[in-house]
Design an enzyme around this catalytic site. Structure first.
Site, PDB file in Angstrom:
ATOM      1  N   GLU A 244       0.884  -1.287   0.089  1.00  0.00           N
ATOM      2  CA  GLU A 244       0.029   0.119  -0.227  1.00  0.00           C
ATOM      3  C   GLU A 244       1.111   1.344  -0.056  1.00  0.00           C
ATOM      4  O   GLU A 244       1.944   1.525   0.472  1.00  0.00           O
ATOM      5  CB  GLU A 244      -0.776   0.088   1.189  1.00  0.00           C
ATOM      6  CG  GLU A 244      -1.876  -0.951   1.479  1.00  0.00           C
ATOM      7  CD  GLU A 244      -2.343  -0.868   2.823  1.00  0.00           C
ATOM      8  OE1 GLU A 244      -2.761  -1.809   3.635  1.00  0.00           O
ATOM      9  OE2 GLU A 244      -2.427   0.458   3.478  1.00  0.00           O
TER      10      GLU A 244
ATOM     11  N   CYS B  12       2.975   8.716   1.533  1.00  0.00           N
ATOM     12  CA  CYS B  12       3.435   7.602   2.433  1.00  0.00           C
ATOM     13  C   CYS B  12       3.611   6.474   1.718  1.00  0.00           C
ATOM     14  O   CYS B  12       2.921   5.765   1.164  1.00  0.00           O
ATOM     15  CB  CYS B  12       2.188   7.545   3.396  1.00  0.00           C
ATOM     16  SG  CYS B  12       2.831   6.351   4.627  1.00  0.00           S
TER      17      CYS B  12
ATOM     18  N   CYS C 216       6.578  -7.286   7.265  1.00  0.00           N
ATOM     19  CA  CYS C 216       7.477  -6.629   7.945  1.00  0.00           C
ATOM     20  C   CYS C 216       8.162  -7.573   8.804  1.00  0.00           C
ATOM     21  O   CYS C 216       7.314  -8.297   9.533  1.00  0.00           O
ATOM     22  CB  CYS C 216       7.008  -5.516   8.656  1.00  0.00           C
ATOM     23  SG  CYS C 216       8.155  -4.460   9.676  1.00  0.00           S
TER      24      CYS C 216
ATOM     25  N   CYS D 255       5.617  -5.867  15.278  1.00  0.00           N
ATOM     26  CA  CYS D 255       5.080  -5.321  16.224  1.00  0.00           C
ATOM     27  C   CYS D 255       3.633  -5.580  16.743  1.00  0.00           C
ATOM     28  O   CYS D 255       2.822  -6.000  15.618  1.00  0.00           O
ATOM     29  CB  CYS D 255       5.197  -3.484  16.261  1.00  0.00           C
ATOM     30  SG  CYS D 255       6.629  -2.948  15.768  1.00  0.00           S
TER      31      CYS D 255
ATOM     32  N   CYS E 297       0.512  -4.347  15.119  1.00  0.00           N
ATOM     33  CA  CYS E 297       0.420  -3.691  13.782  1.00  0.00           C
ATOM     34  C   CYS E 297       0.342  -4.672  12.587  1.00  0.00           C
ATOM     35  O   CYS E 297       0.747  -5.734  12.597  1.00  0.00           O
ATOM     36  CB  CYS E 297       2.089  -3.191  13.158  1.00  0.00           C
ATOM     37  SG  CYS E 297       2.138  -2.764  11.759  1.00  0.00           S
TER      38      CYS E 297
ATOM     39  N   CYS F 128      -2.982   1.609   8.436  1.00  0.00           N
ATOM     40  CA  CYS F 128      -1.792   1.211   7.800  1.00  0.00           C
ATOM     41  C   CYS F 128      -1.809  -0.328   7.675  1.00  0.00           C
ATOM     42  O   CYS F 128      -1.972  -1.021   8.602  1.00  0.00           O
ATOM     43  CB  CYS F 128      -0.737   1.693   8.686  1.00  0.00           C
ATOM     44  SG  CYS F 128       0.963   1.004   8.461  1.00  0.00           S
TER      45      CYS F 128
HETATM   46  N1  SAH Z   1       8.091   0.366  10.419  1.00  0.00           N
HETATM   47  C1  SAH Z   1       8.498   1.851  10.684  1.00  0.00           C
HETATM   48  C2  SAH Z   1       7.609   2.705   9.585  1.00  0.00           C
HETATM   49  C3  SAH Z   1       5.901   1.990   8.996  1.00  0.00           C
HETATM   50  S1  SAH Z   1       4.877   1.942  10.564  1.00  0.00           S
HETATM   51  C4  SAH Z   1       8.158   2.247  11.989  1.00  0.00           C
HETATM   52  O1  SAH Z   1       7.411   1.093  12.692  1.00  0.00           O
HETATM   53  O2  SAH Z   1       8.271   3.296  12.323  1.00  0.00           O
HETATM   54  C5  SAH Z   1       4.463   3.955  10.562  1.00  0.00           C
HETATM   55  C6  SAH Z   1       4.012   4.132  12.026  1.00  0.00           C
HETATM   56  O3  SAH Z   1       2.527   3.658  12.202  1.00  0.00           O
HETATM   57  C7  SAH Z   1       4.810   3.602  13.120  1.00  0.00           C
HETATM   58  O4  SAH Z   1       4.944   4.536  14.181  1.00  0.00           O
HETATM   59  C8  SAH Z   1       3.929   2.617  13.630  1.00  0.00           C
HETATM   60  O5  SAH Z   1       4.127   2.175  14.762  1.00  0.00           O
HETATM   61  C9  SAH Z   1       2.643   3.166  13.404  1.00  0.00           C
HETATM   62  N2  SAH Z   1       1.380   2.108  13.178  1.00  0.00           N
HETATM   63  C10 SAH Z   1       1.459   0.991  13.130  1.00  0.00           C
HETATM   64  N3  SAH Z   1       0.367   0.170  13.192  1.00  0.00           N
HETATM   65  C11 SAH Z   1      -0.583   1.098  13.863  1.00  0.00           C
HETATM   66  C12 SAH Z   1      -1.779   0.809  14.424  1.00  0.00           C
HETATM   67  N4  SAH Z   1      -2.698  -0.170  14.383  1.00  0.00           N
HETATM   68  N5  SAH Z   1      -2.503   2.043  14.993  1.00  0.00           N
HETATM   69  C13 SAH Z   1      -1.841   3.282  14.931  1.00  0.00           C
HETATM   70  N6  SAH Z   1      -0.468   3.455  14.552  1.00  0.00           N
HETATM   71  C14 SAH Z   1       0.347   2.082  13.987  1.00  0.00           C
HETATM   72 FE1  SF4 Z   2       6.977  -3.172  10.945  1.00  0.00          FE
HETATM   73 FE2  SF4 Z   2       4.592  -2.362  11.572  1.00  0.00          FE
HETATM   74 FE3  SF4 Z   2       6.486  -2.393  13.660  1.00  0.00          FE
HETATM   75 FE4  SF4 Z   2       6.814  -0.558  11.683  1.00  0.00          FE
HETATM   76  S1  SF4 Z   2       5.001  -0.786  13.190  1.00  0.00           S
HETATM   77  S2  SF4 Z   2       8.512  -1.986  12.186  1.00  0.00           S
HETATM   78  S3  SF4 Z   2       5.708  -1.717  10.041  1.00  0.00           S
HETATM   79  S4  SF4 Z   2       5.392  -4.204  12.440  1.00  0.00           S
END
Ligand code: SAH
Ligand code: SF4
Length: 377
Positions: free
Chosen positions: A123, A137, A144, A148, A151, A364
């Site tokens: 995306e 973006c 990934c 996390c 996510c 996201c």
């Molecule tokens: N992997 C990188 C960049 C992509 S994620 C990172 O983790 O920074 C971009 C941002 O979206 C990150 O701060 C991440 O923690 C946040 N994010 C991911 N899933 C989310 C969710 N379900 N709700 C809110 N923010 C989220």
């Molecule tokens: Fe990967 Fe999502 Fe964690 Fe960013 S927030 S590092 S995209 S798993």
């Protein structure tokens, strides 16, 4: 610090580097052995037109289509003969990214689901601010590896890295939708950008090439989950890209409950790497902080975050949790405001990410997750 003082050679080798700094296997290969057209230099195009028995000025025309007019589909290069367009398609991988689906919000923002040549999908999004400025973006990986717990992007781990050409392809797809270059680019889509370091750097070098696509490096922000080897490499490279670090907690114990161990680094190490980045580039640092109800959203957490943000001289971007996996929920608005107020009172610049009101599944990584579920049915 001026951009030109930092235009030294990329120590990692940049595009086509033999050494890949990324510690994850690029498991699945992108698609073909052909050079991607968006990565071709003017010299490579000169030797291509020579082998195609065409006059050398054709190389400049092709280069201009891609770099200046942001067009990578030979069929749209109207000043080339049909036979040259065909030869171009044979010699190079063109249009490796296709828009499969778009979801729009009322303010003009939109999310794009993109399909890649091997059938995988990612995306990207075009975010329109109240003042009308556009931010793209972009994603850097299919899935990934960091995974996390809150996510959707990391739910099934890493499928593969995006190639540099595919990252540029996302950028061009967004440009073609708005009909111009963006005001800003944030690398905050699917994937951990610094675990696909070489391809990320190669793509951004092209996008920010003063002789080519010309986006100012200062308009680019790279968001990382805190992969310090990558932050240090960026510092050594010295480009003017901004850095955003997803901190999510002011202490390592809480962070460890959100970010699995393999790619997580200690906050102390993150602060040192960020300091090095600041000293080398002079660019500002942002901490991103996903607010999760009853996990990291109390005033006490906010006070502890103040200390870390002060030490790093960082701004804080609060992101109220978007419904995804992991069984978390979003704190209510009062709790978000109370958290922000603690930071503000302590003099930390703070922003709260605004919801864009996309249709269902457009947070996201979720557009891709839904598309994957449909594909596997
Ligand atoms: N992997 C990188 C960049 C992509 S994620 C990172 O983790 O920074 C971009 C941002 O979206 C990150 O701060 C991440 O923690 C946040 N994010 C991911 N899933 C989310 C969710 N379900 N709700 C809110 N923010 C989220
Ligand atoms: Fe990967 Fe999502 Fe964690 Fe960013 S927030 S590092 S995209 S798993």
């Amino acid at each position: 610090m001026s951009e030109s003082t930092h235009r030294k050679k990329n120590p990692s080798g940049g595009c086509g580097s033999e050494e890949n700094l990324s510690p994850v296997e690029n498991g699945k290969k992108a698609f073909s052995n052909k050079k991607e057209l968006v990565l071709a230099s003017e010299e490579e195009l000169v030797s291509f037109v020579k082998s195609a028995h065409e006059p050398s000025y054709r190389a400049k025309q092709i280069y201009e289509w891609v770099a200046l007019k942001r067009v990578c589909d030979p069929d749209k290069m109207t000043n080339l003969s049909v036979s040259l367009r065909e030869k171009l398609k044979e010699a190079f991988a063109c249009c490796t990214v296709k828009v499969a689906e778009t979801r729009s919000a009322q303010d003009g923002s939109c999310k794009l689901l993109l399909t890649l040549a091997d059938g995988e999908s990612v995306e990207c999004a075009i975010i329109v601010a109240r003042d009308g400025r556009n931010t793209f973006c972009l994603s850097t990986q299919v899935g990934c590896p960091v995974r996390c717990s809150f996510c959707a992007s990391g739910e099934h781990g890493l499928v593969r890295n995006l190639s540099a050409g595919e990252i540029i392809g996302e950028y061009l797809a967004c440009c073609s939708i708005i009909g111009k270059s963006p005001d800003n680019v944030v690398i905050m889509g699917i994937g951990e950008p610094l675990l696909n370091y070489d391809n990320l750097v190669c793509a951004l070098e092209k996008i920010c090439d003063p002789e080519g696509m010309k986006l100012s490096a200062r308009r680019v922000t790279i968001s990382t989950s805190g992969w310090t080897p990558g932050i240090r490499s960026l510092a050594k490279l010295g480009r003017q890209w901004n850095l955003a670090v997803s901190l999510h907690a002011p202490d390592d114990k809480t962070r460890a409950s959100l970010i699995p161990g393999k790619f997580r680094r200690d906050i102390r190490d993150i602060l040192e790497a960020c300091k090095m980045h600041r000293e080398a580039t002079g660019r500002l640092l942002t901490f991103e902080y996903v607010l999760l109800k009853d996990v990291n959203d109390s005033k006490e957490f906010a006070s502890r975050l103040v200390k870390v943000a002060k030490e790093a001289d960082a701004k804080v971007n609060l992101i109220p949790y978007n419904e995804a996996n992991g069984g978390f929920s979003r704190p209510d608005r009062e709790k978000v405001n109370a958290f922000a107020a603690v930071l503000e009172r302590a003099g930390i610049p703070v922003t709260v990410r605004v919801e864009k009101g996309f249709e269902a599944d457009a947070a996201c990584g979720q557009l891709r997750s839904s598309a994957e579920k449909r594909r596997k049915k």
